[in-house]
Design a protein around this motif. Sequence first.
Motif, short mmCIF file in Angstrom:
data_model
loop_
_atom_site.label_atom_id
_atom_site.label_comp_id
_atom_site.label_asym_id
_atom_site.label_seq_id
_atom_site.Cartn_x
_atom_site.Cartn_y
_atom_site.Cartn_z
N PRO A 219 0.83 -1.21 0.00
CA PRO A 219 0.00 0.00 0.00
C PRO A 219 0.87 1.26 0.00
CG PRO A 219 0.00 -1.03 2.17
CD PRO A 219 0.72 -1.98 1.26
N ASP A 220 0.29 2.36 -0.49
CA ASP A 220 1.03 3.62 -0.57
C ASP A 220 1.33 4.18 0.81
OD1 ASP A 220 0.98 3.52 -3.33
OD2 ASP A 220 -0.91 4.62 -3.47
N GLU A 221 0.48 3.86 1.78
CA GLU A 221 0.68 4.34 3.14
C GLU A 221 0.30 3.25 4.14
OE1 GLU A 221 -3.59 6.68 3.49
OE2 GLU A 221 -1.81 7.78 2.83
N VAL A 222 0.78 3.40 5.35
CA VAL A 222 0.49 2.41 6.39
C VAL A 222 -1.02 2.38 6.64
CG1 VAL A 222 0.82 1.82 8.82
CG2 VAL A 222 2.73 2.72 7.48
N PRO A 223 -1.64 1.20 6.62
CA PRO A 223 -3.09 1.12 6.85
C PRO A 223 -3.50 1.75 8.17
CG PRO A 223 -2.29 -0.96 5.99
CD PRO A 223 -1.07 -0.12 6.28
N ALA A 224 -4.64 2.44 8.15
CA ALA A 224 -5.18 3.06 9.36
C ALA A 224 -5.45 1.98 10.41
CB ALA A 224 -6.46 3.82 9.03
N ILE A 225 -5.46 2.39 11.68
CA ILE A 225 -5.57 1.42 12.76
C ILE A 225 -6.88 0.63 12.71
CG2 ILE A 225 -6.54 3.10 14.40
CD1 ILE A 225 -4.91 1.64 16.60
N GLY A 226 -7.97 1.29 12.31
CA GLY A 226 -9.25 0.58 12.20
C GLY A 226 -9.22 -0.49 11.14
N ASP A 227 -8.64 -0.17 9.98
CA ASP A 227 -8.51 -1.15 8.89
C ASP A 227 -7.58 -2.27 9.31
OD1 ASP A 227 -10.17 0.44 7.41
OD2 ASP A 227 -8.61 1.22 6.08
N ALA A 228 -6.45 -1.92 9.94
CA ALA A 228 -5.48 -2.94 10.36
C ALA A 228 -6.10 -3.91 11.36
CB ALA A 228 -4.25 -2.26 10.96
N ALA A 229 -6.94 -3.39 12.27
CA ALA A 229 -7.57 -4.25 13.27
C ALA A 229 -8.54 -5.23 12.62
CB ALA A 229 -8.29 -3.39 14.31
N ILE A 230 -9.28 -4.78 11.62
CA ILE A 230 -10.19 -5.69 10.91
C ILE A 230 -9.39 -6.75 10.15
CG2 ILE A 230 -11.91 -5.86 9.06
CD1 ILE A 230 -13.05 -4.71 11.63
N LEU A 231 -8.29 -6.34 9.50
CA LEU A 231 -7.43 -7.30 8.80
C LEU A 231 -6.87 -8.34 9.76
CD1 LEU A 231 -5.45 -4.83 6.52
CD2 LEU A 231 -6.88 -6.70 5.68
N MET A 232 -6.42 -7.88 10.91
CA MET A 232 -5.84 -8.77 11.91
C MET A 232 -6.88 -9.78 12.41
SD MET A 232 -3.59 -7.48 15.15
CE MET A 232 -2.56 -8.61 16.10
N ALA A 233 -8.09 -9.29 12.67
CA ALA A 233 -9.17 -10.17 13.10
C ALA A 233 -9.53 -11.18 12.00
CB ALA A 233 -10.39 -9.34 13.48
N ALA A 234 -9.54 -10.72 10.76
CA ALA A 234 -9.88 -11.60 9.64
C ALA A 234 -8.84 -12.70 9.45
CB ALA A 234 -10.02 -10.79 8.36
N ASP A 235 -7.60 -12.47 9.90
CA ASP A 235 -6.55 -13.48 9.79
C ASP A 235 -6.54 -14.43 10.97
OD1 ASP A 235 -5.68 -12.60 7.34
OD2 ASP A 235 -4.08 -11.33 8.13
N GLY A 236 -7.52 -14.28 11.88
CA GLY A 236 -7.67 -15.24 12.96
C GLY A 236 -7.06 -14.81 14.28
N TYR A 237 -6.72 -13.53 14.41
CA TYR A 237 -6.12 -13.05 15.66
C TYR A 237 -7.05 -12.11 16.40
CZ TYR A 237 -1.99 -15.29 13.83
OH TYR A 237 -1.12 -16.23 13.33
N GLY A 238 -8.34 -12.39 16.35
CA GLY A 238 -9.32 -11.59 17.06
C GLY A 238 -10.67 -11.69 16.37
N ARG A 239 -11.55 -10.77 16.74
CA ARG A 239 -12.88 -10.71 16.14
C ARG A 239 -13.19 -9.27 15.79
NH1 ARG A 239 -16.65 -15.35 17.04
NH2 ARG A 239 -15.27 -17.04 17.70
N GLY A 240 -13.71 -9.08 14.59
CA GLY A 240 -13.99 -7.72 14.12
C GLY A 240 -15.40 -7.58 13.61
N LYS A 241 -15.85 -6.33 13.53
CA LYS A 241 -17.22 -6.04 13.09
C LYS A 241 -17.23 -4.73 12.31
CE LYS A 241 -20.16 -4.44 16.14
NZ LYS A 241 -21.07 -4.37 17.31
N VAL A 242 -17.96 -4.74 11.20
CA VAL A 242 -18.18 -3.52 10.41
C VAL A 242 -19.69 -3.29 10.36
CG1 VAL A 242 -17.96 -2.42 8.16
CG2 VAL A 242 -16.11 -3.87 9.02
#
Length: 292
Positions: A219-242
């Motif tokens: 990515p052109d810039e470091v992902p925002a913390i909200g996006d990063a948290a959803i990505l992290m949860a989607a990879d199995g290291y938590g639970r996320g909700k949109v």
Amino acid sequence: MRRGRYYLGRVVKINLDQVSLMNAIANAPIITIGKFDWTITDITDNRHDEFPYVFGKLSKYAKDGHAKVIDEISRSQIDADVPNLLEASSSFVYLPECSGIAFLHVWNGIQEDVFTRRFKSVIEAAFDGFMVACDVEPISDYRAFTSRLKKLSHFTEFSATVYPPNPLFGRLWGSLNEYIDSRNASEVSVKELTSKPKGLKSKIIELMDKIMDSPDYEPDEVPAIGDAAILMAADGYGRGKVVGFDGVDEVVIKTSDTQKSFLHEKEPAPNELALKAKSQFDKVSRERDMKH
């Protein structure tokens, strides 16, 4: 052979190492919840071999079971006491190299949400629940998740609770991983809300789409913390909700709603299930460029 659906997850451990976890699987206690007892049976402990894994069955049974049997003299069905009557069992395999678990969904017996709760309870009971936590978090299917997000006109909430990864981490959420490590945190919760008409600004769809198209995506810039948290949860290291709107109605989309899965025999040979699960986890790691 009849096939069933196996779900992929990560075993998130707090104050619990790999050896202790596998010891607890191999020597699981018996716990009682409601009318049934639960434990882990039929263990194949392959942790010390070249291809390490632990196979078992999460088993649900009635200590004072009852079943219909045939009385041959009267030619009739009668009720009989059957001690430790098995009600259901879910085959699973744990792969320590990726903290990955694949487990069988059992209709009307041990559905995926029941498996995660009971597995957690059994493992934590092995340590009397003292200062130990063990959760099975789902690995999301990026394409299925983004296809649902694309139906929303705007987002009003991003929220996630994430845990330190071990041993794999995702490159796109590396900055959040570094933050968690620098804070020495066992978990981090992120929540973003807006009531503004255009909704939250997010690149979550772009990030997921582009890394699935090319694992080398930067990515052109470091992902925002909200996006990063959803990505992290989607990879199995938590639970996320949109949360967002599909035009008129409010829609809640959870990372657990699109859990990755595969089909395999309901009564599997342990090594075959382990190999199939490993191929699935390896594919996830390649697609998302996950690193040790």
